[in-house]
Scaffold this motif. Structure first.
Motif, PDB file in Angstrom:
ATOM      1  N   ALA A  65       0.825  -1.218   0.000  1.00  0.00           N
ATOM      2  CA  ALA A  65       0.000   0.000   0.000  1.00  0.00           C
ATOM      3  C   ALA A  65       0.853   1.260   0.000  1.00  0.00           C
ATOM      4  O   ALA A  65       0.588   2.198  -0.760  1.00  0.00           O
ATOM      5  CB  ALA A  65      -0.925  -0.014   1.219  1.00  0.00           C
ATOM      6  N   GLY A  69       1.673   4.064  -3.139  1.00  0.00           N
ATOM      7  CA  GLY A  69       1.546   5.504  -2.996  1.00  0.00           C
ATOM      8  C   GLY A  69       2.737   6.251  -3.573  1.00  0.00           C
ATOM      9  O   GLY A  69       2.579   7.295  -4.208  1.00  0.00           O
ATOM     10  N   HIS A 116      -0.515   5.461   6.466  1.00  0.00           N
ATOM     11  CA  HIS A 116      -1.568   5.099   5.520  1.00  0.00           C
ATOM     12  C   HIS A 116      -2.512   6.276   5.268  1.00  0.00           C
ATOM     13  O   HIS A 116      -2.953   6.495   4.138  1.00  0.00           O
ATOM     14  CB  HIS A 116      -2.358   3.892   6.018  1.00  0.00           C
ATOM     15  CG  HIS A 116      -1.635   2.589   5.849  1.00  0.00           C
ATOM     16  ND1 HIS A 116      -1.289   2.074   4.618  1.00  0.00           N
ATOM     17  CD2 HIS A 116      -1.210   1.686   6.766  1.00  0.00           C
ATOM     18  CE1 HIS A 116      -0.682   0.910   4.783  1.00  0.00           C
ATOM     19  NE2 HIS A 116      -0.619   0.653   6.077  1.00  0.00           N
ATOM     20  N   ASP A 117      -2.817   7.032   6.311  1.00  0.00           N
ATOM     21  CA  ASP A 117      -3.703   8.187   6.138  1.00  0.00           C
ATOM     22  C   ASP A 117      -3.034   9.260   5.273  1.00  0.00           C
ATOM     23  O   ASP A 117      -3.668   9.836   4.387  1.00  0.00           O
ATOM     24  CB  ASP A 117      -4.103   8.761   7.496  1.00  0.00           C
ATOM     25  CG  ASP A 117      -5.152   9.842   7.357  1.00  0.00           C
ATOM     26  OD1 ASP A 117      -6.196   9.596   6.709  1.00  0.00           O
ATOM     27  OD2 ASP A 117      -4.936  10.957   7.880  1.00  0.00           O
ATOM     28  N   ASN A 119      -0.810   8.702   3.048  1.00  0.00           N
ATOM     29  CA  ASN A 119      -0.774   8.129   1.713  1.00  0.00           C
ATOM     30  C   ASN A 119      -2.136   8.313   1.026  1.00  0.00           C
ATOM     31  O   ASN A 119      -2.196   8.702  -0.145  1.00  0.00           O
ATOM     32  CB  ASN A 119      -0.432   6.647   1.807  1.00  0.00           C
ATOM     33  CG  ASN A 119       0.061   6.070   0.521  1.00  0.00           C
ATOM     34  OD1 ASN A 119       0.755   6.728  -0.231  1.00  0.00           O
ATOM     35  ND2 ASN A 119      -0.290   4.826   0.281  1.00  0.00           N
ATOM     36  N   ARG A 120      -3.185   8.059   1.745  1.00  0.00           N
ATOM     37  CA  ARG A 120      -4.538   8.207   1.192  1.00  0.00           C
ATOM     38  C   ARG A 120      -4.816   9.654   0.823  1.00  0.00           C
ATOM     39  O   ARG A 120      -5.359   9.937  -0.237  1.00  0.00           O
ATOM     40  CB  ARG A 120      -5.552   7.727   2.216  1.00  0.00           C
ATOM     41  CG  ARG A 120      -6.988   7.775   1.746  1.00  0.00           C
ATOM     42  CD  ARG A 120      -7.933   7.423   2.872  1.00  0.00           C
ATOM     43  NE  ARG A 120      -7.829   8.336   3.996  1.00  0.00           N
ATOM     44  CZ  ARG A 120      -8.456   9.518   4.068  1.00  0.00           C
ATOM     45  NH1 ARG A 120      -9.211   9.926   3.080  1.00  0.00           N
ATOM     46  NH2 ARG A 120      -8.307  10.300   5.128  1.00  0.00           N
ATOM     47  N   ARG A 121      -4.429  10.575   1.671  1.00  0.00           N
ATOM     48  CA  ARG A 121      -4.676  11.985   1.401  1.00  0.00           C
ATOM     49  C   ARG A 121      -3.839  12.504   0.228  1.00  0.00           C
ATOM     50  O   ARG A 121      -4.274  13.375  -0.498  1.00  0.00           O
ATOM     51  CB  ARG A 121      -4.364  12.834   2.632  1.00  0.00           C
ATOM     52  CG  ARG A 121      -5.361  12.621   3.750  1.00  0.00           C
ATOM     53  CD  ARG A 121      -4.890  13.366   4.984  1.00  0.00           C
ATOM     54  NE  ARG A 121      -5.688  13.044   6.118  1.00  0.00           N
ATOM     55  CZ  ARG A 121      -6.451  13.941   6.754  1.00  0.00           C
ATOM     56  NH1 ARG A 121      -6.476  15.184   6.342  1.00  0.00           N
ATOM     57  NH2 ARG A 121      -7.162  13.568   7.790  1.00  0.00           N
TER      58      ARG A 121
END
Length: 124
Positions: A65, A69, A116-117, A119-121
């Motif tokens: 994941a 990114g 992870h957050d 990366n998501r943003r």
């Protein structure tokens, strides 16, 4: 001849009290069962194999994941923060089982979640 009263709502109070007593009984039994199950599950959750398997799953999932990114948005920071979290989690496994190990595990999990957050943003 059955006993009757002119104040019928008192019989409603009795039904309510009986129902409340039944709920109390169910609550007491459920609490006893849940406490017994929690103590049995608690022994499983503190077993080192549980943490080792969790980390063994977290490392490849985090690599995939967070690495994805980097390819998509080119930012290294989410991957660096997540990798630090994985490292702290791995380091916590080397400590004796105590409150300190739990604290370091939680810090590592928090850093991984932050990575992870981020990366998501960054993808948005």
């Amino acid at each position: 001849m059955p006993y009757t009263t002119r104040l019928g709502w008192f019989s409603g109070l009795d039904r309510f009290a009986i129902g409340l007593s039944g709920l109390c009984l169910a609550h007491c039994l459920a609490t006893a069962v849940l406490v017994a199950l929690a103590s049995a599950a608690g022994a499983l959750l503190v077993d080192p194999i549980f943490h080792e398997v969790g980390l063994a799953l977290a490392i490849p999932l985090g690599a995939i994941a967070l690495g994805r990114g980097i390819w998509e948005h080119g930012y290294m920071m989410p991957s660096a923060v997540g990798s630090l979290g994985l490292g702290v989690m791995a380091g916590a496994l080397t400590l004796p089982h105590s409150d300190v190990e739990v604290l370091y595990t939680l810090i590592g999990v928090g850093l991984l979640a932050l990575g992870h957050d981020l990366n998501r943003r960054a993808v948005i």
